[in-house]
Scaffold this active site. Sequence first.
Site, PDB file in Angstrom:
ATOM      1  N   PHE A 130      -5.476  22.693 -21.267  1.00 29.94           N
ATOM      2  CA  PHE A 130      -7.053  22.046 -21.272  1.00 29.94           C
ATOM      3  C   PHE A 130      -7.297  21.887 -19.669  1.00 29.94           C
ATOM      4  O   PHE A 130      -6.597  20.728 -19.349  1.00 29.94           O
ATOM      5  CB  PHE A 130      -7.153  21.189 -22.262  1.00 29.94           C
ATOM      6  CG  PHE A 130      -8.652  20.672 -22.121  1.00 29.94           C
ATOM      7  CD1 PHE A 130      -9.796  21.471 -22.769  1.00 29.94           C
ATOM      8  CD2 PHE A 130      -9.003  19.394 -21.673  1.00 29.94           C
ATOM      9  CE1 PHE A 130     -10.985  20.867 -22.564  1.00 29.94           C
ATOM     10  CE2 PHE A 130     -10.279  18.987 -21.405  1.00 29.94           C
ATOM     11  CZ  PHE A 130     -11.334  19.732 -22.132  1.00 29.94           C
ATOM     12  N   ASP A 217      -2.264  19.564 -12.909  1.00 27.97           N
ATOM     13  CA  ASP A 217      -3.327  18.778 -13.798  1.00 27.97           C
ATOM     14  C   ASP A 217      -3.016  17.364 -14.453  1.00 27.97           C
ATOM     15  O   ASP A 217      -2.374  17.631 -15.570  1.00 27.97           O
ATOM     16  CB  ASP A 217      -4.172  19.581 -14.756  1.00 27.97           C
ATOM     17  CG  ASP A 217      -5.359  19.037 -15.332  1.00 27.97           C
ATOM     18  OD1 ASP A 217      -5.348  17.832 -15.376  1.00 27.97           O
ATOM     19  OD2 ASP A 217      -5.845  19.487 -16.133  1.00 27.97           O
ATOM     20  N   LYS A 246      -9.617  10.297 -15.985  1.00 31.55           N
ATOM     21  CA  LYS A 246      -9.505   9.515 -16.800  1.00 31.55           C
ATOM     22  C   LYS A 246      -9.021   8.031 -16.414  1.00 31.55           C
ATOM     23  O   LYS A 246      -9.824   7.320 -16.341  1.00 31.55           O
ATOM     24  CB  LYS A 246      -8.292  10.094 -18.084  1.00 31.55           C
ATOM     25  CG  LYS A 246      -8.939  11.337 -18.544  1.00 31.55           C
ATOM     26  CD  LYS A 246      -8.226  11.792 -19.883  1.00 31.55           C
ATOM     27  CE  LYS A 246      -9.138  12.632 -20.569  1.00 31.55           C
ATOM     28  NZ  LYS A 246      -8.753  14.231 -20.549  1.00 31.55           N
TER      29      LYS A 246
HETATM   30  C1  LIG Z   1      -9.567  15.323 -20.268  1.00 31.21           C
HETATM   31  C2  LIG Z   1      -8.876  16.492 -19.470  1.00 31.21           C
HETATM   32  C3  LIG Z   1      -9.671  17.056 -18.463  1.00 31.21           C
HETATM   33  C4  LIG Z   1     -11.154  17.212 -18.214  1.00 31.21           C
HETATM   34  O1  LIG Z   1     -11.586  15.927 -17.829  1.00 31.21           O
HETATM   35  P1  LIG Z   1     -13.045  15.419 -18.120  1.00 31.21           P
HETATM   36  O2  LIG Z   1     -13.344  14.234 -17.264  1.00 31.21           O
HETATM   37  O3  LIG Z   1     -13.445  15.493 -19.388  1.00 31.21           O
HETATM   38  O4  LIG Z   1     -13.975  16.486 -17.224  1.00 31.21           O
HETATM   39  C5  LIG Z   1      -9.004  18.078 -17.660  1.00 31.21           C
HETATM   40  N1  LIG Z   1      -7.647  18.296 -17.861  1.00 31.21           N
HETATM   41  C6  LIG Z   1      -6.609  17.452 -18.846  1.00 31.21           C
HETATM   42  C7  LIG Z   1      -5.337  17.369 -18.858  1.00 31.21           C
HETATM   43  C8  LIG Z   1      -7.604  16.525 -19.655  1.00 31.21           C
HETATM   44  O5  LIG Z   1      -6.788  15.684 -20.441  1.00 31.21           O
END
Ligand SMILES: *Cc1c(COP(=O)(O)O)cnc(C)c1O
Length: 392
Positions: A130, A217, A246
């Site tokens: 994701f 990520d 986050k």
């Molecule tokens: C939450 C998340 C995203 C997306 O972040 P947003 O602030 O919602 O755009 C991308 N990568 C990972 C691993 C995430 O947990």
Amino acid sequence: MSGREALMPTYQRLPVAFVRGSGAYLWDESGRRYLDALSGVAVCSLGHAHPALAAAIAEQASTLLHTSNIYRISLQEELGARLTRLAGMEKAFFCNSGAEANEAAIKLARLHGHARGIGEPQIIVMQNSFHGRTMATLSATGNAKMQQGFEPLLQGFLRVPYGDLDAIAALADVRRDIAAVLVEPIQGEGGVNIAPAGYLAGIRALCDRHDWLLMLDEVQTGMCRTGRWFACRHDGVTPDVMALAKALGNGMPIGASLAAGKAATLLSPGKHGSTFGGNPLACRAALTVIEVMDRERLDERAGATGEQLLARLREELRGIPAVREVRGRGLMIGIEMDRPCAELVEQSLAAGLLINVTAGNVVRLLPPLIYGAAEIESLVTTLASVIARHPA
Ligand SMILES: *Cc1c(COP(=O)(O)O)cnc(C)c1O
């Protein structure tokens, strides 16, 4: 028309609204208290209404909120220096979300590919990953259900199974158009999937051999969540690009793409930007978050609390046949069930506990990093009783 009907139904919302928070607890409109074991999905790592953060935000709001990236922003420079030093990186680009942080990473990968003379550079991404909801990050995301209806997706991604180093090596043998690998150190939305030991280091070696960028990520895993400042530290790996968001702002929207080595020199004026990215308010908040995490050693604390929590969960859930596995690192914990278990979220809510279920059958726990013994015990006993009642 009620207020709720005015919103596009992008979320299936639970029937509760919170009006205030303090530490690991939230209160709803009727004054009922809930134990937070989700932190607004890995965001509020310091807990709610942290006094030092609240004071810093209030002071900054009454001093200067926003200027523009067409001027120097000293708080942004300060945050960039602090964050790159912490992460062992060289340069920072600030944006407003995780998706945007990954979007910048994808653009860096393409610049890197073109600089190498590749016409259509490819990025290796993982199944069940994701990376966000913008078109590029949605295309990188390994979830057909999320992508469905949004075709045509962006080109330029090659997908392999998560945790499978051989699959990446096999691509290296047959393709000359690869520019980067984009991967989560631990998959969050995908089900709290922890890659096998040596996986990240193996990808690092392949990236070095083939002149690919390693892009991590760390939007969910970063900022002390897994017991280290960044999850890649567990593997002794430093990426070329790291995406953060986050917990970086503890609720103030801010994201960052950090770059090192050749990835740090790819952007030049006019190539990328953001109106809000790295504004004084967001940067002041992030600087304060880092200060508190550093002062309170929240990396070590998350590691120690996570070990206790994992041990107590395994103890309490042992003997429940529907529980397949309890796994985690630091305070990123998944309880895999042998069947879909979405209803556990509402059952926990009714019991005063906020959790999440992801990938259909994995209870995901992302508590604030400030949990004490009382919160651990309350979480374990409440969750165990909810799971034990779950129909076999
Ligand atoms: C939450 C998340 C995203 C997306 O972040 P947003 O602030 O919602 O755009 C991308 N990568 C990972 C691993 C995430 O947990």
